[in-house]
Design a protein around this motif. Sequence first.
Motif, short mmCIF file in Angstrom:
data_model
loop_
_atom_site.label_atom_id
_atom_site.label_comp_id
_atom_site.label_asym_id
_atom_site.label_seq_id
_atom_site.Cartn_x
_atom_site.Cartn_y
_atom_site.Cartn_z
N PHE A 171 0.84 -1.20 0.00
CA PHE A 171 0.00 0.00 0.00
C PHE A 171 0.87 1.24 0.00
O PHE A 171 1.97 1.23 0.52
N SER A 172 0.36 2.32 -0.59
CA SER A 172 1.11 3.57 -0.57
C SER A 172 0.16 4.73 -0.32
O SER A 172 -1.01 4.66 -0.66
N ILE A 204 4.69 4.73 1.31
CA ILE A 204 4.22 3.43 0.85
C ILE A 204 4.21 2.46 2.02
O ILE A 204 5.14 2.45 2.84
N ILE A 205 3.17 1.64 2.08
CA ILE A 205 3.11 0.56 3.05
C ILE A 205 3.29 -0.74 2.28
O ILE A 205 2.51 -1.07 1.40
N GLY A 206 4.32 -1.50 2.57
CA GLY A 206 4.51 -2.77 1.87
C GLY A 206 5.96 -3.18 1.85
O GLY A 206 6.86 -2.41 2.14
N GLY A 207 6.17 -4.47 1.50
CA GLY A 207 5.12 -5.39 1.14
C GLY A 207 5.04 -6.53 2.14
O GLY A 207 5.67 -6.53 3.19
N LEU A 228 6.81 1.86 4.75
CA LEU A 228 6.42 1.18 5.99
C LEU A 228 6.16 -0.28 5.65
O LEU A 228 5.24 -0.60 4.90
N ILE A 229 6.98 -1.16 6.20
CA ILE A 229 6.93 -2.58 5.86
C ILE A 229 6.12 -3.31 6.92
O ILE A 229 6.43 -3.25 8.10
N TYR A 230 5.08 -4.02 6.47
CA TYR A 230 4.23 -4.75 7.42
C TYR A 230 4.50 -6.25 7.38
O TYR A 230 3.89 -7.01 8.13
N GLY A 231 5.41 -6.69 6.50
CA GLY A 231 5.81 -8.10 6.45
C GLY A 231 7.27 -8.23 6.79
O GLY A 231 7.84 -7.41 7.51
N ALA A 232 7.88 -9.30 6.30
CA ALA A 232 9.30 -9.51 6.57
C ALA A 232 10.13 -8.42 5.93
O ALA A 232 9.96 -8.09 4.75
N ALA A 233 11.05 -7.86 6.69
CA ALA A 233 11.87 -6.76 6.18
C ALA A 233 12.96 -7.31 5.27
O ALA A 233 13.52 -8.37 5.53
N SER A 274 -0.80 -4.98 11.33
CA SER A 274 0.32 -4.10 11.04
C SER A 274 -0.05 -3.07 9.98
O SER A 274 0.40 -1.91 10.04
N ILE A 275 -0.85 -3.46 8.98
CA ILE A 275 -1.32 -2.51 7.97
C ILE A 275 -2.17 -1.43 8.61
O ILE A 275 -2.04 -0.23 8.31
N TYR A 276 -3.04 -1.85 9.51
CA TYR A 276 -3.89 -0.90 10.23
C TYR A 276 -3.02 0.11 10.99
O TYR A 276 -3.24 1.34 10.91
N ASN A 277 -2.01 -0.37 11.71
CA ASN A 277 -1.13 0.53 12.46
C ASN A 277 -0.31 1.41 11.53
O ASN A 277 -0.03 2.57 11.84
N ALA A 278 0.10 0.87 10.38
CA ALA A 278 0.89 1.65 9.43
C ALA A 278 0.08 2.82 8.87
O ALA A 278 0.60 3.93 8.72
#
Length: 869
Positions: A54-55, A147-150, A171-176, A411-415
Amino acid sequence: MLVSLVLFLPPHPDIMCKGHIVKCRVYNPHPPLHEYHRSGDLIIGAVASYNFMFSFSIDFSEDPPAPMPLGLGVVPKNYQHIAALEFAVKEINENSQLLPNVTLGFHVYDSYFNAKSTYHATILLSSTLERFVPNYNCDLQNNLIAIIGGLDSPISLNVATVLDIYKTPQLIYGAAPVMNDKTPGLPFYQLVSKEALQNEGILSLLLHFHWTWIGVVYMDNKNGERFVQTVVPMFSQRGICFAFIERLPTIHFIMEILGSLEDASEICDRIMKSKANVLIAYGESYAVAFFRWMPLLKATPKGKVYIATTQVEHTAFIFQRNWDTEIFHGSLTFTLHSSELPGFLQFLEKKNPLSIKGDGFIHDFWKQVFECEFLNSDPVEVDVNFCTGEEKLESLPGEFFERRMSGHSYSIYNAAYAVAHALHAMYSSRHKHRATVNRERLELKNQQGWQMHQFLKDVAFNNSAGDKVSFNHNGEIAAGLDIINWIVFKNHSFHREKVGWMDPQAPRDQAFTINEDAIIWDSSFNEIRPLSLCTESCHPGFSKSVIEGEPFCCYDCIPCPEGKISNQMDLNDCYKCPDEYYPNQNRDSCIPKEVVFLSYEEHLGFGLAFMSIFFSCVTALVLGIFMKYHNTPIVKANNRSLTYTLLISLLLCFLCTLLFIGHPVKLTCLLRQTAFGIIFSVAVSCVLAKTITVVVAFMATRPGSRMRKWVGKRLANSIVLSCSLIQVGICSVWLATSPPFPGLDKHSVIDKIVLECNEGSVVMFYYVLGYTCFLAIICFTVAFLARKLPDSFNEAKFITFSMLVFCSVWLSFVPTYLSTKGKYMVAVEIFSILASSAGLLACIFSPKCYIMVLRPELNNKEHLMTRKG
């Protein structure tokens, strides 16, 4: 042009036959990017493939593009990620305290799990929507902010490669992604904990359940290789071995499937044959969908405990709808921490394809998960079900859609909220006076993404679930991990139960928490804790012995050697008990030792004391007989004073043995050996003097002999005195330098502590004993040479026999003394003293007593002077 080959498989398990595909066809070879647009003052753009990114961007477009069809090779469960973003945007827009007078929207694009589509989607976010011109924006409607991802780290890394040009925050909500010298130095913000915390959690879980024989299955990519290179040495240092480490092949083209499935079939074989009951699964978000091929390739590998990492979601492809999922029953997964958000469940219940506009994903999601077609779709078969739009999401299996918020969605919600709070802080800091709405919109258009960094670093807020969200100086959130137990039912539904967690803010030894009683294991384990060992545990009383050529977790169990124990399972080596304890018969515990000494109360001590007193009485009786017949020729014949001295010294020898019996104290320890040595030296000196006197007396009877001047008491007294003084000198040196003292012998006897007299100096003890034996040997030699002197009563014969007994006793004493332990060493010495003293008494004095008491007629001078030819 983007070309994508999607495998279409009917939703039935009979498509597999011995690991080979029966039917397959290419579907939709040129899929466009799917989109979901929601207009607003602030636009959240996204790239997705049900692996969403997301961005945030500035966009004032009003008519979103029409929804695009979606291929069948998707992970529908990830649609919840879009729902979480939509829910967060909805709450932010309804919050008058956050970004007032600003409406938030979003853009979602599909990345199709590949780098090319990801680059395309990311460049679209920074370009004009209507015209794809990379690095060129001809209007002010799409001003990218963040951007939020991925979801998977390769996607995040591909996005970072593009964003590095613009310095746009991610903003990364999965594995960095792993950033190194060859990857961009883009500062990103991580909504999940570091992988090191997860590795520590897996290690703690294995150690808690004593699982030391495990297997690892990972996907063939750089992240999988890095995971293996990290955990293998880390786990090995803590005593965990690897039965197998298998790499799952990655499928890039449809023609690779047959070969990849053959490789997967061989992996299944090795997993099934292994004794390891614990399997760590590491992969991307869609890894479980690949693991679900195993029951079709080979027999279902049940009886295994699967431990999945945070990226691995319990998901499935559409064509796996009816495939067996019970192999994951009882598995444990480390997931991102999540809390239930108020209103999210009700929000999901209202979602349907009829009420949402601009969502390019929901129609295809709806068609696939509910197996239906919309009336305005392409021509379909007659017997197909039609979608009403009123189907209920709660009726879907959890592998396709979960109403309970997952860790990634959380994590997406918080991002989304983190970006909103950062934007709010940025605008608040620049508005010193009230501005009009139009001016605010104009300022929004002029914002650049790189300006967000300083505000994102300082973001700190509590979300609607009450959890605090903030970043540290490294741009990482202090989020913990939940340990989830998956309970799978036969109808393909499942329940996830939180049974533990990892707290990154707790001390290291308290970070791991597990509720073992809440875990439901696979039915093959009969509801007991599973074991995963190469070798059965070594019980107490045994220790491990590594088998040559095998990992250190494979070993033999050998009994503990004598004197050692093991009181725990799987000890590497047995150990000795403390000095005050000794091993029990099973060698699995220590028993307190009994303190012992040679006492009068026990039979041995009493018997030796009785013998000592008895021989003392006999010696006193003999002394009395000699005193009664004091003036008889047989008493006068061999120096009466020397005879009395010998009898008194023998009496004292018998009595000194009493010093060796009883509780050792300082006085008895000082006296026992020195008194014995001096008294015995006097006795042997007397015997030596008597022997020499006999020899001198016979030599003096020869005509013209010069030995007559030595005949008499003077020679005998000199011999006794000089020989005794030498022993007194040796004992004095002993007492002055290293005297005996009471001590504890904790080692001679395994189960006893012997209270004894420590000799102080063993060398001096043997000097005393050796000197006495030296005198006895001289005496024996002289007496032996004089045994045939012509006389009717030759005392040299009896002295020879007495010295033979004496030397035999003390020559036997040394090896016997050294071979015994504890109080029996004292008993051996007492017996030697009694035996040698009794030998002297019997051999020397019994013939004389016999004549004086029973044959008095022989006790005359004529008889004694008669020579025998």
